[in-house]
Design an enzyme around this catalytic site. Structure first.
Site, PDB file in Angstrom:
ATOM      1  N   CYS A   6       0.839  -1.201   0.000  1.00  0.00           N
ATOM      2  CA  CYS A   6       0.000   0.000   0.000  1.00  0.00           C
ATOM      3  C   CYS A   6       0.878   1.258   0.000  1.00  0.00           C
ATOM      4  O   CYS A   6       1.761   1.403   0.842  1.00  0.00           O
ATOM      5  CB  CYS A   6      -0.910  -0.030   1.225  1.00  0.00           C
ATOM      6  SG  CYS A   6      -1.827   1.491   1.482  1.00  0.00           S
ATOM      7  N   ASP A  32      -0.877  16.616  -0.786  1.00  0.00           N
ATOM      8  CA  ASP A  32      -1.087  15.757  -1.952  1.00  0.00           C
ATOM      9  C   ASP A  32      -0.082  16.135  -3.033  1.00  0.00           C
ATOM     10  O   ASP A  32       0.153  17.322  -3.274  1.00  0.00           O
ATOM     11  CB  ASP A  32      -2.523  15.933  -2.470  1.00  0.00           C
ATOM     12  CG  ASP A  32      -2.926  14.864  -3.457  1.00  0.00           C
ATOM     13  OD1 ASP A  32      -2.245  14.723  -4.502  1.00  0.00           O
ATOM     14  OD2 ASP A  32      -3.916  14.172  -3.205  1.00  0.00           O
ATOM     15  N   ASN A  88     -13.387   9.236  -1.048  1.00  0.00           N
ATOM     16  CA  ASN A  88     -13.760   8.405  -2.184  1.00  0.00           C
ATOM     17  C   ASN A  88     -13.873   6.960  -1.718  1.00  0.00           C
ATOM     18  O   ASN A  88     -13.031   6.478  -0.970  1.00  0.00           O
ATOM     19  CB  ASN A  88     -12.724   8.526  -3.304  1.00  0.00           C
ATOM     20  CG  ASN A  88     -12.670   9.920  -3.879  1.00  0.00           C
ATOM     21  OD1 ASN A  88     -13.690  10.555  -4.078  1.00  0.00           O
ATOM     22  ND2 ASN A  88     -11.474  10.413  -4.125  1.00  0.00           N
ATOM     23  N   THR A  96      -8.177   5.713  -5.829  1.00  0.00           N
ATOM     24  CA  THR A  96      -7.012   5.115  -6.482  1.00  0.00           C
ATOM     25  C   THR A  96      -6.075   4.442  -5.486  1.00  0.00           C
ATOM     26  O   THR A  96      -5.306   3.569  -5.874  1.00  0.00           O
ATOM     27  CB  THR A  96      -6.227   6.162  -7.293  1.00  0.00           C
ATOM     28  OG1 THR A  96      -5.835   7.232  -6.434  1.00  0.00           O
ATOM     29  CG2 THR A  96      -7.066   6.689  -8.451  1.00  0.00           C
ATOM     30  N   HIS A  99      -6.731   2.654   0.828  1.00  0.00           N
ATOM     31  CA  HIS A  99      -6.416   2.817   2.250  1.00  0.00           C
ATOM     32  C   HIS A  99      -7.233   4.031   2.657  1.00  0.00           C
ATOM     33  O   HIS A  99      -7.129   5.083   2.018  1.00  0.00           O
ATOM     34  CB  HIS A  99      -4.910   3.079   2.414  1.00  0.00           C
ATOM     35  CG  HIS A  99      -4.453   3.290   3.811  1.00  0.00           C
ATOM     36  ND1 HIS A  99      -3.402   2.576   4.335  1.00  0.00           N
ATOM     37  CD2 HIS A  99      -4.863   4.129   4.793  1.00  0.00           C
ATOM     38  CE1 HIS A  99      -3.183   2.974   5.587  1.00  0.00           C
ATOM     39  NE2 HIS A  99      -4.071   3.924   5.873  1.00  0.00           N
ATOM     40  N   HIS A 101      -8.640   7.332   3.497  1.00  0.00           N
ATOM     41  CA  HIS A 101      -8.040   8.665   3.601  1.00  0.00           C
ATOM     42  C   HIS A 101      -9.105   9.711   3.293  1.00  0.00           C
ATOM     43  O   HIS A 101     -10.090   9.435   2.611  1.00  0.00           O
ATOM     44  CB  HIS A 101      -6.830   8.813   2.677  1.00  0.00           C
ATOM     45  CG  HIS A 101      -7.121   8.598   1.228  1.00  0.00           C
ATOM     46  ND1 HIS A 101      -7.344   7.339   0.687  1.00  0.00           N
ATOM     47  CD2 HIS A 101      -7.213   9.468   0.200  1.00  0.00           C
ATOM     48  CE1 HIS A 101      -7.556   7.464  -0.615  1.00  0.00           C
ATOM     49  NE2 HIS A 101      -7.489   8.736  -0.931  1.00  0.00           N
ATOM     50  N   HIS A 103      -9.581  13.575   1.829  1.00  0.00           N
ATOM     51  CA  HIS A 103      -9.016  14.738   1.138  1.00  0.00           C
ATOM     52  C   HIS A 103      -9.526  15.997   1.826  1.00  0.00           C
ATOM     53  O   HIS A 103     -10.729  16.110   2.109  1.00  0.00           O
ATOM     54  CB  HIS A 103      -9.472  14.773  -0.324  1.00  0.00           C
ATOM     55  CG  HIS A 103      -8.975  13.626  -1.145  1.00  0.00           C
ATOM     56  ND1 HIS A 103      -7.871  13.720  -1.962  1.00  0.00           N
ATOM     57  CD2 HIS A 103      -9.440  12.364  -1.279  1.00  0.00           C
ATOM     58  CE1 HIS A 103      -7.676  12.567  -2.558  1.00  0.00           C
ATOM     59  NE2 HIS A 103      -8.620  11.718  -2.162  1.00  0.00           N
TER      60      HIS A 103
END
Length: 112
Positions: A6, A32, A88, A96, A99, A101, A103
């Site tokens: 990962c 990011d 997402n 994508t 794991h 997360h 944003h």
């Protein structure tokens, strides 16, 4: 739990560099590398699970903790006028890295 393949787990282990803006024993927040806004941070859970639906009781507590800490982190990163949170979930949502997360996007007026 950390997974070897990962990308975010590798960042958590320090195997891949990141520009950290916050870290504690539960989460890491970093910039990011492909920002979609003037400020684009990623809040990554230190426990690996892919989707919200996979979160056990500990994972649900971790997500709650992350949502509690994000306003402080956002303010410390210049997002006093507002920000957007995006989680997402799955391929159709554009996830994508599988794991969990969050944003954190802001620093400008964002389109809908």
């Amino acid at each position: 739990m950390i997974e070897n393949n990962c990308v975010f787990c590798k960042i958590l282990k320090g195997e891949i560099p990141s520009v950290k803006v916050f870290e504690d024993d539960k989460m890491l927040v970093f910039k990011d590398i492909e920002p979609k806004a003037k400020v684009h941070l990623l809040a990554v859970a230190k426990d690996h699970f892919k989707l919200l639906e996979e979160a056990d009781e500990k994972g649900r507590g971790l997500v709650s903790y992350m949502l509690f800490k994000i306003p402080q982190i956002a303010k410390e990163n210049g997002l006093e006028n507002g920000y957007r949170l995006v989680i997402n979930q799955g391929d159709d949502a554009g996830q994508t890295v599988f794991h969990l997360h969050i944003h954190i996007l802001g620093g400008e007026t964002l389109p809908w």
